[in-house]
Design a protein around this motif. Structure first.
Motif, PDB file in Angstrom:
ATOM      1  N   SER A  79      28.646  56.227  31.480  1.00  0.00           N
ATOM      2  CA  SER A  79      29.050  56.072  32.878  1.00  0.00           C
ATOM      3  C   SER A  79      28.523  54.758  33.447  1.00  0.00           C
ATOM      4  O   SER A  79      29.259  53.998  34.085  1.00  0.00           O
ATOM      5  N   ALA A  80      27.255  54.478  33.154  1.00  0.00           N
ATOM      6  CA  ALA A  80      26.657  53.230  33.661  1.00  0.00           C
ATOM      7  C   ALA A  80      27.358  52.022  33.074  1.00  0.00           C
ATOM      8  O   ALA A  80      27.619  51.033  33.765  1.00  0.00           O
ATOM      9  N   GLY A  81      27.722  52.129  31.767  1.00  0.00           N
ATOM     10  CA  GLY A  81      28.403  51.019  31.099  1.00  0.00           C
ATOM     11  C   GLY A  81      29.756  50.746  31.709  1.00  0.00           C
ATOM     12  O   GLY A  81      30.117  49.597  32.009  1.00  0.00           O
ATOM     13  N   VAL A  82      30.522  51.827  31.918  1.00  0.00           N
ATOM     14  CA  VAL A  82      31.866  51.662  32.491  1.00  0.00           C
ATOM     15  C   VAL A  82      31.760  51.101  33.908  1.00  0.00           C
ATOM     16  O   VAL A  82      32.496  50.181  34.288  1.00  0.00           O
ATOM     17  N   ARG A  83      30.827  51.641  34.671  1.00  0.00           N
ATOM     18  CA  ARG A  83      30.638  51.136  36.045  1.00  0.00           C
ATOM     19  C   ARG A  83      30.270  49.662  36.045  1.00  0.00           C
ATOM     20  O   ARG A  83      30.746  48.889  36.866  1.00  0.00           O
ATOM     21  N   PHE A  84      29.434  49.273  35.106  1.00  0.00           N
ATOM     22  CA  PHE A  84      29.008  47.876  35.014  1.00  0.00           C
ATOM     23  C   PHE A  84      30.205  46.972  34.709  1.00  0.00           C
ATOM     24  O   PHE A  84      30.376  45.917  35.316  1.00  0.00           O
ATOM     25  N   LEU A  85      31.037  47.459  33.776  1.00  0.00           N
ATOM     26  CA  LEU A  85      32.250  46.694  33.426  1.00  0.00           C
ATOM     27  C   LEU A  85      33.161  46.551  34.649  1.00  0.00           C
ATOM     28  O   LEU A  85      33.601  45.461  34.996  1.00  0.00           O
ATOM     29  N   GLU A  86      33.427  47.675  35.264  1.00  0.00           N
ATOM     30  CA  GLU A  86      34.356  47.671  36.401  1.00  0.00           C
ATOM     31  C   GLU A  86      33.789  46.891  37.585  1.00  0.00           C
ATOM     32  O   GLU A  86      34.533  46.269  38.338  1.00  0.00           O
ATOM     33  N   TYR A  87      32.478  46.914  37.702  1.00  0.00           N
ATOM     34  CA  TYR A  87      31.796  46.128  38.737  1.00  0.00           C
ATOM     35  C   TYR A  87      32.175  44.648  38.565  1.00  0.00           C
ATOM     36  O   TYR A  87      32.508  43.950  39.517  1.00  0.00           O
ATOM     37  N   GLY A  88      32.140  44.227  37.310  1.00  0.00           N
ATOM     38  CA  GLY A  88      32.495  42.836  37.016  1.00  0.00           C
ATOM     39  C   GLY A  88      33.978  42.561  37.223  1.00  0.00           C
ATOM     40  O   GLY A  88      34.366  41.487  37.700  1.00  0.00           O
ATOM     41  N   PHE A  89      34.826  43.547  36.910  1.00  0.00           N
ATOM     42  CA  PHE A  89      36.271  43.342  37.019  1.00  0.00           C
ATOM     43  C   PHE A  89      36.742  43.184  38.462  1.00  0.00           C
ATOM     44  O   PHE A  89      37.696  42.455  38.739  1.00  0.00           O
ATOM     45  N   VAL A  90      36.067  43.887  39.353  1.00  0.00           N
ATOM     46  CA  VAL A  90      36.547  43.923  40.749  1.00  0.00           C
ATOM     47  C   VAL A  90      36.700  42.521  41.324  1.00  0.00           C
ATOM     48  O   VAL A  90      37.753  42.169  41.875  1.00  0.00           O
ATOM     49  N   ALA A  91      35.667  41.695  41.154  1.00  0.00           N
ATOM     50  CA  ALA A  91      35.713  40.346  41.733  1.00  0.00           C
ATOM     51  C   ALA A  91      36.866  39.548  41.112  1.00  0.00           C
ATOM     52  O   ALA A  91      37.619  38.864  41.823  1.00  0.00           O
ATOM     53  N   THR A  92      37.027  39.674  39.786  1.00  0.00           N
ATOM     54  CA  THR A  92      38.102  38.944  39.097  1.00  0.00           C
ATOM     55  C   THR A  92      39.464  39.422  39.601  1.00  0.00           C
ATOM     56  O   THR A  92      40.352  38.611  39.886  1.00  0.00           O
ATOM     57  N   LEU A  93      39.597  40.739  39.697  1.00  0.00           N
ATOM     58  CA  LEU A  93      40.885  41.285  40.151  1.00  0.00           C
ATOM     59  C   LEU A  93      41.187  40.891  41.596  1.00  0.00           C
ATOM     60  O   LEU A  93      42.342  40.670  41.964  1.00  0.00           O
ATOM     61  N   PHE A  94      40.148  40.814  42.414  1.00  0.00           N
ATOM     62  CA  PHE A  94      40.327  40.374  43.798  1.00  0.00           C
ATOM     63  C   PHE A  94      40.941  38.982  43.825  1.00  0.00           C
ATOM     64  O   PHE A  94      41.934  38.725  44.512  1.00  0.00           O
ATOM     65  N   VAL A  95      40.335  38.079  43.049  1.00  0.00           N
ATOM     66  CA  VAL A  95      40.812  36.686  43.050  1.00  0.00           C
ATOM     67  C   VAL A  95      42.245  36.619  42.499  1.00  0.00           C
ATOM     68  O   VAL A  95      43.134  36.049  43.139  1.00  0.00           O
ATOM     69  N   ILE A  96      42.465  37.261  41.338  1.00  0.00           N
ATOM     70  CA  ILE A  96      43.805  37.219  40.732  1.00  0.00           C
ATOM     71  C   ILE A  96      44.832  37.895  41.656  1.00  0.00           C
ATOM     72  O   ILE A  96      45.901  37.345  41.931  1.00  0.00           O
ATOM     73  N   GLY A  97      44.480  39.065  42.145  1.00  0.00           N
ATOM     74  CA  GLY A  97      45.380  39.826  43.016  1.00  0.00           C
ATOM     75  C   GLY A  97      45.752  39.054  44.269  1.00  0.00           C
ATOM     76  O   GLY A  97      46.929  38.986  44.658  1.00  0.00           O
ATOM     77  N   LEU A  98      44.756  38.431  44.887  1.00  0.00           N
ATOM     78  CA  LEU A  98      45.035  37.683  46.123  1.00  0.00           C
ATOM     79  C   LEU A  98      45.881  36.446  45.849  1.00  0.00           C
ATOM     80  O   LEU A  98      46.812  36.144  46.596  1.00  0.00           O
ATOM     81  N   PHE A  99      45.566  35.749  44.745  1.00  0.00           N
ATOM     82  CA  PHE A  99      46.347  34.557  44.386  1.00  0.00           C
ATOM     83  C   PHE A  99      47.824  34.912  44.235  1.00  0.00           C
ATOM     84  O   PHE A  99      48.694  34.284  44.823  1.00  0.00           O
ATOM     85  N   LEU A 100      48.068  35.931  43.415  1.00  0.00           N
ATOM     86  CA  LEU A 100      49.459  36.328  43.155  1.00  0.00           C
ATOM     87  C   LEU A 100      50.141  36.798  44.441  1.00  0.00           C
ATOM     88  O   LEU A 100      51.296  36.474  44.705  1.00  0.00           O
ATOM     89  N   SER A 101      49.408  37.535  45.241  1.00  0.00           N
ATOM     90  CA  SER A 101      49.992  38.086  46.477  1.00  0.00           C
ATOM     91  C   SER A 101      50.357  36.979  47.463  1.00  0.00           C
ATOM     92  O   SER A 101      51.431  37.010  48.074  1.00  0.00           O
ATOM     93  N   ILE A 102      49.470  36.009  47.586  1.00  0.00           N
ATOM     94  CA  ILE A 102      49.731  34.908  48.533  1.00  0.00           C
ATOM     95  C   ILE A 102      50.983  34.145  48.100  1.00  0.00           C
ATOM     96  O   ILE A 102      51.882  33.899  48.900  1.00  0.00           O
TER      97      ILE A 102
END
Lengths: 313, 277
Positions: B67-90
């Motif tokens: 659980s901690a491992g998956v959370r750690f991974l997803e913790y890292g993904f969120v920031a990346t997805l924010f940037v990618i998601g916002l770029f594409l959306s704009i």
């Protein structure tokens, strides 16, 4: 009830910093009777499109008030019974003609089966049935105008505004559009037409207003606007003397004197006959008397020139 | 409501016809493939879990470590997805409002029995719906991949769909306002990217910058900007904190960003109503 009624409508376009002002309309008051065919004429930039846009709530007036179909123009719901074909319209290029009608017809109160029936009828009427499944980006200018016209009629409106509807349409297409509009008028619809093609307006409009620089300079029936003093072109054989030309009877009435013809302005038939008698006394052989008809275009040009301080022709 | 629904459907159709949807989906798919390749190189979640909590004082069960491992991974993904998601959306939505305002197009819409408020509202919601669908695809796919790879389903990761859409909604409100004022997509794109790339990261570390200067003017400028733009960085942090199960999350950036969105939208409606077409 009037279909359109404006009272002292004005529109001032301001520059980005409010320093430059363009008076597109100045205290314009006009009324269009229901069921009539009204033509609005004017040179480019006269304010023809602006008044339509104000009446449809597309542009905000700077002053005055207006009613469309008896309701204040601020009430957008009145447009349920209004159709509009803008000049240089841009339909979504990826839609087919049928989809354009379906999309814009969706804003009306019609049920889906009613709308479908209406679309079929309009595609037949505008002779666009065989192109209904083609995307509008493949349409010629004339086809765009036809589908535009169908779009303006899709909600079965009581009042239709048309801004240069025959722009880019060939003469046969223009005739067909004209017939369609006359047919609509016969159905009791009110038509408000903006056009540069004065000869066309002359053929269809009951009433005409000529505007220039945001002001109505003349309004009336086509007959009223084209009615001038009776004018004739008189052709003759023989020598016309100075004494004839400068006589009390002719000096203020004849013009464009040539060796074989002149033009005569006669207030009535008695004056015309008096001039003919005088010509016979002079020994002139009268070869022809042709009344000169004034077209709406002549009246239009004369009015605009007179207003702008030019020479009246 | 009928009019709004018609325009939303039309906006979707417009996005499909202009290949906005497909481009967004392809770029999202490429991002997902990139993540997939990265996953294939990773070890198991237990290993990641151990790495993520090197100083864990109490002995943990294997489930807790995964659980901690998956959370750690997803913790890292969120920031990346924010940037990618916002770029594409704009990119995909910048043209929607300016295109609506083009001469010959807006006249057709405003000649129908639809209020200016309904029209703009529908166009805004249409753009938002396009982005939402794509963000669901992007984030949902990553979530599925993580779940399938590690057999652990951390649902709080899916909250980033809402948070990315929310930040975009605020940016899109600003883009709508700028689109109405300029009738062009250029300025909305430039300003949005400036916010996401430059201002957000800069303002997030403004307290560090204050250590370098005593100037109250500089501080005033930074603080003003901070409250005039969506607080994307802080919302990323909130998403990350909720994934990590943090208890004391401060939600103030969400409220201030929501208030900002309301201001942008109100100004958009005001100028749209006043504008002559």
């Amino acid at each position: 009830m009037f279909a359109v009624e404006t009272e002292n409508i004005s529109k001032i376009y301001k520059g980005a910093f409010g320093n430059k002002q363009i008076h597109a309309l100045s205290d314009m008051s006009l009324s269009v009777e229901q069921g009539s065919f009204f033509g609005l004429l004017g040179p480019n930039g006269a304010g023809k499109t602006t008044i339509i846009k104000i009446l449809l709530g597309i542009t905000n007036p700077s002053g005055g008030s207006a009613k469309v179909l008896g309701q204040d123009i601020s009430n957008y719901k009145l447009k349920k019974k209004v159709g509009f074909l803008p000049e240089n319209h841009r339909f979504p290029p990826y839609l087919t003609g049928e989809q354009v009608l379906k999309f814009f017809g969706g804003f009306s109160d019609m049920s889906q089966p009613e709308l479908k029936k209406r679309i079929d009828y309009l595609l037949d009427l505008t002779k666009m049935n065989d192109r209904r499944k083609y995307k509008v980006k493949t349409y010629s200018k004339g086809m765009m105008q036809r589908i535009g016209l169908a779009q303006a009629m899709v909600n079965d409106p009581d009042l239709i505004f048309l801004d240069e509807p025959t722009d880019g349409v060939d003469p046969i297409g223009r005739k067909e559009i004209r017939d369609m509009l006359l047919n609509l008028k016969d159905q009791g619809k009110t038509i408000f037409l903006n056009s540069h093609l004065l000869s066309e307006v002359e053929l269809v409009a009951d009433r005409v207003a000529i505007i220039d620089k945001g002001k109505i300079i003349k309004e009336g029936t086509v007959k009223e606007l084209t009615e001038t003093e009776k004018e004739y072109k008189i052709t003759f054989a023989g020598h016309i003397s100075d004494s004839f030309c400068n006589s009390e009877l002719t000096s203020q009435r004849i013009d464009n004197i040539h060796t074989d013809y002149f033009t005569l302005k006669a207030e009535d038939d008695d004056r015309l006959n008096a001039v003919i008698d005088a010509m016979r006394s002079e020994g002139l052989l009268i070869q022809g008397i042709v009344p000169i008809k004034t077209s709406l275009e002549d009246s239009f040009i004369r009015l605009i020139n007179t207003k702008n301080g030019g020479v009246s022709q | 409501m009928k009019n709004i629904w018609i325009i939303i459907k039309y906006t979707f159709r417009e996005a499909l016809a202009k290949k906005i949807m497909i481009t967004f989906l392809i770029l999202s798919a490429l991002t997902i493939i990139g993540f997939g390749l990265a996953f294939s190189l990773m070890g198991d979640a237990a290993g990641i879990g151990s790495v993520s909590q090197p100083n864990a004082s109490t002995p943990q069960s294997s489930t807790e470590i995964i659980s901690a491992g998956v959370r750690f991974l997803e913790y890292g993904f969120v920031a990346t997805l924010f940037v990618i998601g916002l770029f594409l959306s704009i990119f995909s939505t910048a043209g929607l409002v300016p295109d609506l305002l083009k001469k010959g197009n807006i006249d057709l819409f405003l000649s129908k029995p639809i209020s200016k408020f309904e029209l703009l509202c529908a166009k805004y919601l249409g753009g938002l719906a396009i982005v939402f669908v794509n963000i669901v695809f992007l984030v949902g796919s990553i979530w599925l991949m993580v779940g399938l790879k590690f057999s652990f389903w951390e649902t709080s990761f899916l909250l980033s769909i809402a948070s990315i859409t929310f930040v975009f909604a605020t940016l899109y409100a600003l883009m709508t306002l700028l689109g109405i004022l300029t009738k062009s997509p250029v300025l909305p794109i430039i300003i949005s990217f400036l916010i996401v790339i430059v201002l957000n990261p800069l303002l997030a570390m403004r307290s560090m910058l204050y250590d370098l200067t005593d100037s109250s003017v500089v501080k005033g400028i930074f603080e003003t900007f901070y409250y005039l733009i969506p607080q994307a960085n802080e919302i990323v942090t909130i998403s990350q904190d909720s994934i990590m199960g943090k208890a004391d999350i401060v939600y103030t950036p969400i409220y201030t960003t929501a208030a900002l969105m309301i201001v942008y939208l109100s100004l958009s409606f005001f100028f749209f109503k006043k504008k002559d077409f």
